[in-house]
Design an enzyme around this catalytic site. Structure first.
Site, PDB file in Angstrom:
ATOM      1  N   GLU A  71      51.053  14.581  49.518  1.00 29.55           N
ATOM      2  CA  GLU A  71      51.192  13.176  49.883  1.00 29.55           C
ATOM      3  C   GLU A  71      51.518  13.002  51.368  1.00 29.55           C
ATOM      4  O   GLU A  71      50.974  12.112  52.037  1.00 29.55           O
ATOM      5  CB  GLU A  71      52.313  12.523  49.067  1.00 29.55           C
ATOM      6  CG  GLU A  71      52.151  12.648  47.564  1.00 29.55           C
ATOM      7  CD  GLU A  71      52.903  13.824  46.979  1.00 29.55           C
ATOM      8  OE1 GLU A  71      53.667  13.621  46.031  1.00 29.55           O
ATOM      9  OE2 GLU A  71      52.715  14.949  47.475  1.00 29.55           O
ATOM     10  N   CYS A  94      57.270  13.443  44.089  1.00 32.40           N
ATOM     11  CA  CYS A  94      58.649  13.878  43.841  1.00 32.40           C
ATOM     12  C   CYS A  94      59.644  12.857  44.375  1.00 32.40           C
ATOM     13  O   CYS A  94      59.341  12.051  45.261  1.00 32.40           O
ATOM     14  CB  CYS A  94      58.902  15.246  44.465  1.00 32.40           C
ATOM     15  SG  CYS A  94      58.804  15.269  46.274  1.00 32.40           S
ATOM     16  N   TRP A 192      30.803  48.833  29.726  1.00 30.58           N
ATOM     17  CA  TRP A 192      31.139  47.414  29.733  1.00 30.58           C
ATOM     18  C   TRP A 192      30.629  46.765  28.450  1.00 30.58           C
ATOM     19  O   TRP A 192      29.501  46.981  28.037  1.00 30.58           O
ATOM     20  CB  TRP A 192      30.494  46.722  30.931  1.00 30.58           C
ATOM     21  CG  TRP A 192      31.037  47.133  32.257  1.00 30.58           C
ATOM     22  CD1 TRP A 192      30.400  47.863  33.216  1.00 30.58           C
ATOM     23  CD2 TRP A 192      32.321  46.831  32.788  1.00 30.58           C
ATOM     24  NE1 TRP A 192      31.221  48.048  34.301  1.00 30.58           N
ATOM     25  CE2 TRP A 192      32.399  47.416  34.071  1.00 30.58           C
ATOM     26  CE3 TRP A 192      33.423  46.112  32.308  1.00 30.58           C
ATOM     27  CZ2 TRP A 192      33.528  47.312  34.863  1.00 30.58           C
ATOM     28  CZ3 TRP A 192      34.550  46.008  33.118  1.00 30.58           C
ATOM     29  CH2 TRP A 192      34.589  46.611  34.374  1.00 30.58           C
ATOM     30  N   ASP A 222      41.052  54.506  31.336  1.00 28.33           N
ATOM     31  CA  ASP A 222      40.038  53.930  32.236  1.00 28.33           C
ATOM     32  C   ASP A 222      40.321  54.123  33.723  1.00 28.33           C
ATOM     33  O   ASP A 222      39.431  53.900  34.543  1.00 28.33           O
ATOM     34  CB  ASP A 222      39.894  52.433  31.955  1.00 28.33           C
ATOM     35  CG  ASP A 222      39.442  52.149  30.536  1.00 28.33           C
ATOM     36  OD1 ASP A 222      38.777  53.025  29.940  1.00 28.33           O
ATOM     37  OD2 ASP A 222      39.757  51.065  30.007  1.00 28.33           O
ATOM     38  N   ARG A 229      39.289  40.870  43.055  1.00 26.80           N
ATOM     39  CA  ARG A 229      38.173  41.227  43.931  1.00 26.80           C
ATOM     40  C   ARG A 229      37.308  40.025  44.316  1.00 26.80           C
ATOM     41  O   ARG A 229      36.153  40.177  44.695  1.00 26.80           O
ATOM     42  CB  ARG A 229      37.323  42.312  43.259  1.00 26.80           C
ATOM     43  CG  ARG A 229      38.087  43.627  43.107  1.00 26.80           C
ATOM     44  CD  ARG A 229      37.205  44.780  42.668  1.00 26.80           C
ATOM     45  NE  ARG A 229      36.874  44.751  41.262  1.00 26.80           N
ATOM     46  CZ  ARG A 229      37.662  45.205  40.289  1.00 26.80           C
ATOM     47  NH1 ARG A 229      38.852  45.701  40.584  1.00 26.80           N
ATOM     48  NH2 ARG A 229      37.274  45.171  39.026  1.00 26.80           N
TER      49      ARG A 229
END
Length: 393
Positions: A71, A94, A192, A222, A229
């Site tokens: 704002e 606020c 995958w 894994d 990324r």
């Protein structure tokens, strides 16, 4: 022959035009708010648009490092043109003093004529008081426009500001028969399950999270990096969190070798063990937490992450971590990526519980409330909630 409109018809048409304009400017406010993804946490994402005589005279969005609220940025851009203008904002202004002064006071001083807020602030220090302060000053106030969308934008903040624990999302990639991976055989490599399009969406989801949580089983199987990324800017690195009760995290793993103070391990092992010291020397933070039967207390983990001012955590684990998270009742939201594949008995199930459960879901979970179903390449993403983020505290 020109058709005459009755007075009620003219009022309806004018109202429709006003609603259309309000929707247009609120769309812009929400767009601006989303520019704060990974830049505003632990504060809410807020976008503000000041409109006068049908044109934008000032706009802005909040970032934590920028300090100024949306704002105030919009008011500064508008200058004297803020007098008599309408503010469109996705979150109630606020009314308390934090790192900055009250935005409600700034709007009153600038002479704003109207404020359209999508939703009230879930912060207990505000919770409608900002809107009431504006009304008391003679400013026209409306709330509720695009509220559901606005609530989704700041669901992590809402969970954290009211409970001091982050919103926990469980992300799972699985086949149509509910398998998350093929069972490992000697010399086999992981494949995958989902498409490149789904994996790109996962990266966008990671970017929006403050922390990524997985189990040591996934790391050993894994050897993932677990990084954001997207290449998009973020205020602080994505915290990579590992549940490792026996402290088996290899020093040569990608996680440890790429650590720059952004890897955190929760364990039941001794904090002063040789392994713990070696990991700390490599830059990994090691925290010993309570638990039972060699299992880490996930509620304690979530509480600790909340103390670190992390408002959103995404779980990317295996069947045991998924089961433990559900059993501990820490999951608020699930994101399931279904690939058009079937693995059958050769596949690993989505969930494996350490102990026999009394029913399909723990007592706090009733049923998945589906929020969205989207397509990414050949895959379907199902997004839904297991808890009421704004009311189930």
């Amino acid at each position: 022959m020109r058709r005459r409109l009755s007075i009620p018809c003219l009022i309806d048409r004018m109202s429709s035009q006003n609603n259309s304009a309000d929707d247009q400017w609120m769309t812009r406010a929400l767009e601006l708010a989303r520019k704060g993804v990974a830049l505003a946490s632990p504060n809410p994402m807020v976008g503000a648009v000041l409109v006068r005589d049908g044109r934008v005279v000032g706009e802005g969005f909040h970032t934590y490092e920028g300090r100024k609220h949306a704002e105030v940025i919009a008011l500064e851009a508008a200058g004297e043109q803020a007098r008599g203008a309408t503010l469109y904002i996705n979150l109630e202004p606020c009314c308390h003093v934090g790192r900055t002064g009250p935005c409600a006071d700034a709007l009153i001083a600038a002479g704003a004529q109207r404020v359209a807020a999508a939703m009230k602030d879930p912060n207990p220090e505000v919770a409608g008081q900002g809107l009431e302060k504006l009304r008391a000053a003679g400013i026209e106030v409306e709330s509720g426009l695009r509220e559901e969308e606005a609530r989704q934008v700041n669901e992590g903040f809402a969970r954290w500001i009211t409970t001091k624990r982050p919103l926990v999302t469980m992300k799972v990639a699985l086949t149509l028969d509910g398998r998350i991976a093929a069972r490992r055989r000697a010399g086999s490599v992981s494949l995958w399950i989902t498409s490149p399009e789904s994996r790109a969406e996962v990266q966008r989801t990671r970017h929006a999270a403050d922390a990524l949580l997985t189990g040591i089983g996934t790391v050993l199987a894994d050897n993932p990096l677990l990084t954001d990324r997207t290449g998009l800017p973020r205020r602080r690195p994505l915290l990579r969190v590992v549940l490792d009760s026996r402290l088996r995290l290899p020093l040569k793993s990608k996680l440890v070798k790429s650590c720059q103070g952004d890897v955190l391990v929760y364990t039941r092992a001794a904090e002063n063990s040789a392994r713990a010291r070696a990991l700390r020397n490599a830059g990994v933070e090691v925290v010993c937490v309570a638990g039972r039967k060699k299992q880490i207390d996930l509620r304690a983990v979530v509480a600790d992450l909340g103390k670190r001012e992390l408002v959103s955590v995404m779980i990317e684990g295996g069947a045991r971590v998924n089961g433990a998270a559900l059993a501990a009742e820490i999951v608020d939201k699930v994101v399931l990526f279904y690939a058009p594949k079937v693995l059958g008995s050769d596949g690993v199930p989505m969930v494996r519980f350490a102990e026999k459960m009394p029913g399909p879901l723990p007592r706090r979970y009733k049923a998945l409330r589906i929020q969205a179903i989207k397509r990414f390449g050949p895959d379907l993403m199902v997004e839904g909630y297991l808890s009421d983020v704004y009311g189930d505290h």
